[in-house]
Motif scaffolding. Structure first.
Motif, mmCIF file in Angstrom:
data_model
loop_
_atom_site.group_PDB
_atom_site.id
_atom_site.type_symbol
_atom_site.label_atom_id
_atom_site.label_comp_id
_atom_site.label_asym_id
_atom_site.label_seq_id
_atom_site.Cartn_x
_atom_site.Cartn_y
_atom_site.Cartn_z
ATOM 1 N N HIS A 101 5.992 -1.251 11.135
ATOM 2 C CA HIS A 101 6.890 -1.746 10.103
ATOM 3 C C HIS A 101 8.375 -1.491 10.397
ATOM 4 C CE1 HIS A 101 3.186 -2.337 8.055
ATOM 5 N NE2 HIS A 101 2.997 -1.060 7.817
ATOM 6 N N PRO A 147 5.619 -3.369 4.137
ATOM 7 C CA PRO A 147 5.369 -4.577 3.356
ATOM 8 C C PRO A 147 4.619 -4.251 2.062
ATOM 9 C CG PRO A 147 3.857 -4.449 5.192
ATOM 10 C CD PRO A 147 4.815 -3.302 5.345
ATOM 11 N N VAL A 148 4.754 -5.115 1.073
ATOM 12 C CA VAL A 148 4.029 -4.940 -0.184
ATOM 13 C C VAL A 148 2.531 -5.038 0.083
ATOM 14 C CG1 VAL A 148 3.635 -5.906 -2.485
ATOM 15 C CG2 VAL A 148 5.950 -5.802 -1.548
ATOM 16 N N LYS A 149 2.130 -6.047 0.875
ATOM 17 C CA LYS A 149 0.722 -6.206 1.258
ATOM 18 C C LYS A 149 0.637 -6.067 2.773
ATOM 19 C CE LYS A 149 -1.893 -9.097 -1.069
ATOM 20 N NZ LYS A 149 -2.464 -10.397 -1.428
ATOM 21 N N ASN A 150 -0.255 -5.223 3.239
ATOM 22 C CA ASN A 150 -0.376 -4.973 4.672
ATOM 23 C C ASN A 150 -1.357 -5.955 5.320
ATOM 24 O OD1 ASN A 150 0.302 -3.706 7.022
ATOM 25 N ND2 ASN A 150 -1.054 -1.968 6.739
ATOM 26 N N ASP A 151 -1.047 -7.260 5.169
ATOM 27 C CA ASP A 151 -1.818 -8.307 5.820
ATOM 28 C C ASP A 151 -0.829 -9.151 6.631
ATOM 29 O OD1 ASP A 151 -0.490 -9.925 3.968
ATOM 30 O OD2 ASP A 151 -2.286 -10.413 2.818
ATOM 31 N N GLN A 163 0.448 -12.122 6.339
ATOM 32 C CA GLN A 163 1.471 -12.783 5.524
ATOM 33 C C GLN A 163 2.486 -11.762 5.014
ATOM 34 O OE1 GLN A 163 2.101 -16.017 4.895
ATOM 35 N NE2 GLN A 163 3.879 -15.413 3.705
ATOM 36 N N GLY A 164 2.009 -10.632 4.526
ATOM 37 C CA GLY A 164 2.897 -9.595 4.004
ATOM 38 C C GLY A 164 3.788 -9.010 5.083
ATOM 39 N N SER A 177 6.430 -11.677 6.072
ATOM 40 C CA SER A 177 7.469 -11.755 5.039
ATOM 41 C C SER A 177 8.410 -10.561 5.124
ATOM 42 C CB SER A 177 6.837 -11.812 3.647
ATOM 43 O OG SER A 177 6.111 -12.996 3.497
ATOM 44 N N CYS A 178 7.849 -9.396 5.362
ATOM 45 C CA CYS A 178 8.649 -8.180 5.466
ATOM 46 C C CYS A 178 9.607 -8.265 6.664
ATOM 47 C CB CYS A 178 7.737 -6.961 5.589
ATOM 48 S SG CYS A 178 8.590 -5.387 5.563
#
Length: 168
Positions: A86, A108-112, A114-115, A118-119
């Motif tokens: 990250h 990231p908000v979601k650790n996938d 897409q997340g 976006s991060c």
């Protein structure tokens, strides 16, 4: 001239828990280039809307397109890449070989995928704005904002930097 920084004993570092800034031993030439860059680049206009937060923001594409030519004209270039878990590394280089580098971590908000993607985009936008000290503002209101800046510039003539605060 050497465009690639070397991480040797001439490197100065500033570190906190989540942020790191490194720079070449000398920054006199990159400083001159950044002053000229600020004269050329102007401000970044917020070109997108976030309906969830009912706010506007400058997209990464808009920032990159706005700074591309002024950077080249000033002998500057930027490289950004994810690093570690990250982290994002941003390297601002000058044709003289001088450079500034920042690194920070943002989860990231979601650790996938897409997340994480976006991060990274979010990090890149904010890192560019930060390392280049860019001004990001709402679209001009029929020139009124420019008139206020012109008045302040005449009032504060001779000062290297000027901060304009927007009313809330």
């Amino acid at each position: 001239s050497n465009l690639f920084p070397s991480h040797d004993t001439t490197t100065l570092s500033f570190t906190s828990k989540t942020k790191t800034m490194n720079k070449s031993h000398s920054i006199s030439e990159i400083t001159k280039a950044l002053i000229l860059f600020h004269v050329k680049v102007g401000e970044i206009v917020k070109d997108a809307k976030n309906p969830f937060f009912k706010s506007t923001y400058a997209t990464l594409q808009n920032i990159q397109e706005t700074i591309r030519e002024p950077l080249i004209e000033c002998g500057l270039t930027v490289s950004q890449h994810p690093e570690g878990e990250h982290g994002l590394n941003t390297l601002l280089m000058h044709e003289s070989g001088e450079w500034l580098e920042s690194h920070y971590i943002m989860a990231p908000v979601k650790n996938d995928p897409q997340g994480i993607g976006s991060c990274i985009t979010y990090q890149k936008r904010y890192a560019l704005v930060s390392i280049l000290n860019l001004s990001v503002n709402d679209p001009d209101d029929d020139g009124n904002h420019a008139d206020r800046i012109d008045q302040l510039c005449r009032h504060k003539r001779g000062q290297a930097y000027l901060t304009v605060q927007q009313p809330y």
